[in-house]
Design an enzyme around this catalytic site. Structure first.
Site, PDB file in Angstrom:
ATOM      1  N   GLU A 218       0.818  -1.207   0.000  1.00 31.60           N
ATOM      2  CA  GLU A 218       0.000   0.000   0.000  1.00 31.60           C
ATOM      3  C   GLU A 218       0.857   1.264   0.000  1.00 31.60           C
ATOM      4  O   GLU A 218       0.535   2.242  -0.684  1.00 31.60           O
ATOM      5  CB  GLU A 218      -0.934   0.007   1.213  1.00 31.60           C
ATOM      6  CG  GLU A 218      -2.130  -0.921   1.085  1.00 31.60           C
ATOM      7  CD  GLU A 218      -3.139  -0.440   0.055  1.00 31.60           C
ATOM      8  OE1 GLU A 218      -3.036   0.725  -0.406  1.00 31.60           O
ATOM      9  OE2 GLU A 218      -4.043  -1.211  -0.286  1.00 31.60           O
ATOM     10  N   GLU A 221       2.229   1.697  -3.499  1.00 34.70           N
ATOM     11  CA  GLU A 221       1.181   2.050  -4.456  1.00 34.70           C
ATOM     12  C   GLU A 221       0.776   3.519  -4.318  1.00 34.70           C
ATOM     13  O   GLU A 221       0.555   4.202  -5.324  1.00 34.70           O
ATOM     14  CB  GLU A 221      -0.042   1.152  -4.251  1.00 34.70           C
ATOM     15  CG  GLU A 221       0.124  -0.260  -4.765  1.00 34.70           C
ATOM     16  CD  GLU A 221      -1.110  -1.113  -4.559  1.00 34.70           C
ATOM     17  OE1 GLU A 221      -1.107  -2.279  -4.987  1.00 34.70           O
ATOM     18  OE2 GLU A 221      -2.097  -0.605  -3.964  1.00 34.70           O
ATOM     19  N   GLU A 222       0.656   4.010  -3.098  1.00 33.99           N
ATOM     20  CA  GLU A 222       0.161   5.368  -2.884  1.00 33.99           C
ATOM     21  C   GLU A 222       1.239   6.436  -3.012  1.00 33.99           C
ATOM     22  O   GLU A 222       0.947   7.564  -3.406  1.00 33.99           O
ATOM     23  CB  GLU A 222      -0.494   5.472  -1.502  1.00 33.99           C
ATOM     24  CG  GLU A 222      -1.783   4.668  -1.387  1.00 33.99           C
ATOM     25  CD  GLU A 222      -2.541   4.976  -0.109  1.00 33.99           C
ATOM     26  OE1 GLU A 222      -2.093   5.845   0.668  1.00 33.99           O
ATOM     27  OE2 GLU A 222      -3.608   4.364   0.114  1.00 33.99           O
TER      28      GLU A 222
END
Length: 341
Positions: A218, A221-222
């Protein structure tokens, strides 16, 4: 023997009759008493006792054939589970009326065998069979993008079928660098949109994904930042968070392996490195007891006053890989097997 009056099933059986070896089907006129032993020797004629043969018809069902008559019972193909139930997976197209007949016959057979729970997996391409199953007493258990699972409890007792998954699992990533800067983002959707609040990168753990792996994924990805997992610092449970489901949220500490931010434009409005004290001093954080508590835990961790839960690679008794999270601060000796994840 069960007899069926259903025209749809009769037509289906007639169509599949050519698939059954001729040796297993007798003409009705041939069903006479057995007179092999002569009556003159004092032995009375005796009726033939029908014998049953199971014949596979495709991958969806099987037939029980009375070798001495034209009576036939069509059954769904099933496999036994470890809890006294059966599992059925529909793989081939089928008329819903025929399916209803097969289901009734199969339930009768399973009941005679003392079976309990029945699980039917219906791929989305066979959605035409849902109504027939519901009419026979089946209910929804859970759904995935490509199938629906239906269940039925045969005994007249309270069912012991396990419930569908009750929780969604999420992570919040506390990524702190050597400058006491924390990685924070502003979201362009959801409850934090247009609030100006800087928050940790967050996300949902995928099916089959470890918590520590989800946190690393995560963050990258962010924000584009590569990280190494350190510990679980805390977790929170809440209820009715996602439709009727409860929610488990794990606050994870990670160490950055890169520093250049490349934010995800679909979900992230902005991303930056922020002094951790500045993050903790945000009005929203201070006014929200939960956010304030998490911030204080994070501050205590970087000031070496708090120990979280470290990951440890383990194996279950069945040989399945697991990750055990525990506080190893006061552990007198290393665990007997495995390595830290």
């Amino acid at each position: 023997m069960h007899r069926f009056a259903s025209r749809s099933l009769y037509a289906y059986l007639s169509a599949t009759k050519s698939c059954i070896p001729s040796s297993t089907i007798s003409h009705p006129s041939a069903h006479k008493t057995n007179t092999t032993l002569s009556p003159s020797k004092g032995v009375k004629p005796r009726a033939v006792i029908p014998s049953l043969t199971r014949i596979m018809v495709g991958s969806t069902s099987s037939v029980l054939v009375d070798e001495n008559s034209v009576q036939q019972i069509q059954l769904l193909t099933s496999t036994d589970d470890a809890y006294g139930g059966v599992r059925v997976e529909i793989k081939n197209p089928m008329d819903s009326n025929v399916f209803g007949d097969l289901l009734r016959a199969s339930i009768s057979q399973w009941r005679q065998k003392g079976k309990k729970g029945v699980w039917i997996k219906l791929p989305i391409e066979h959605a035409n069979l849902i109504e027939a199953a519901v009419k026979e007493g089946f209910r929804y258990h859970h759904a995935e993008p490509d199938y629906l699972m239906l269940v039925y409890w045969i005994p007249k007792t309270a069912h012991t079928l396990p419930a569908n998954a009750s929780h969604r699992v999420g992570i919040g990533a506390f990524v702190i660098n050597s400058k006491r800067e924390v990685l924070v983002v502003q979201e362009n959707s959801g409850g934090f949109k247009d609030t100006g609040v800087w928050k940790f990168p967050t996300g949902v753990v995928n099916e089959g994904e470890d918590i520590c792996t989800a946190a690393i994924r995560e963050v990258e990805e962010e924000t584009g930042i590569k990280t190494e997992f350190v510990e679980i610092l805390a977790f929170r449970q809440s209820h009715r968070s996602f439709f009727t489901k409860s929610d488990l949220f794990f606050v994870c500490m990670l160490q950055p392996l890169s520093s250049e931010i490349q934010k995800q434009y679909e979900e992230i409005e902005a991303a930056q490195w922020m002094p951790v004290e500045e993050y903790a001093a945000q009005p929203f954080v201070k006014k929200n007891p939960q956010f304030d508590s998490v911030a204080n835990i994070c501050l205590a961790k970087i000031d070496v006053k708090y120990t979280g839960l470290s990951p440890f690679s383990a194996t279950s008794s069945s040989g399945k890989h697991n990750i055990l999270y525990f506080n190893n601060q006061d552990l007198k000796q290393p665990l007997s097997s495995g390595n830290q994840a």
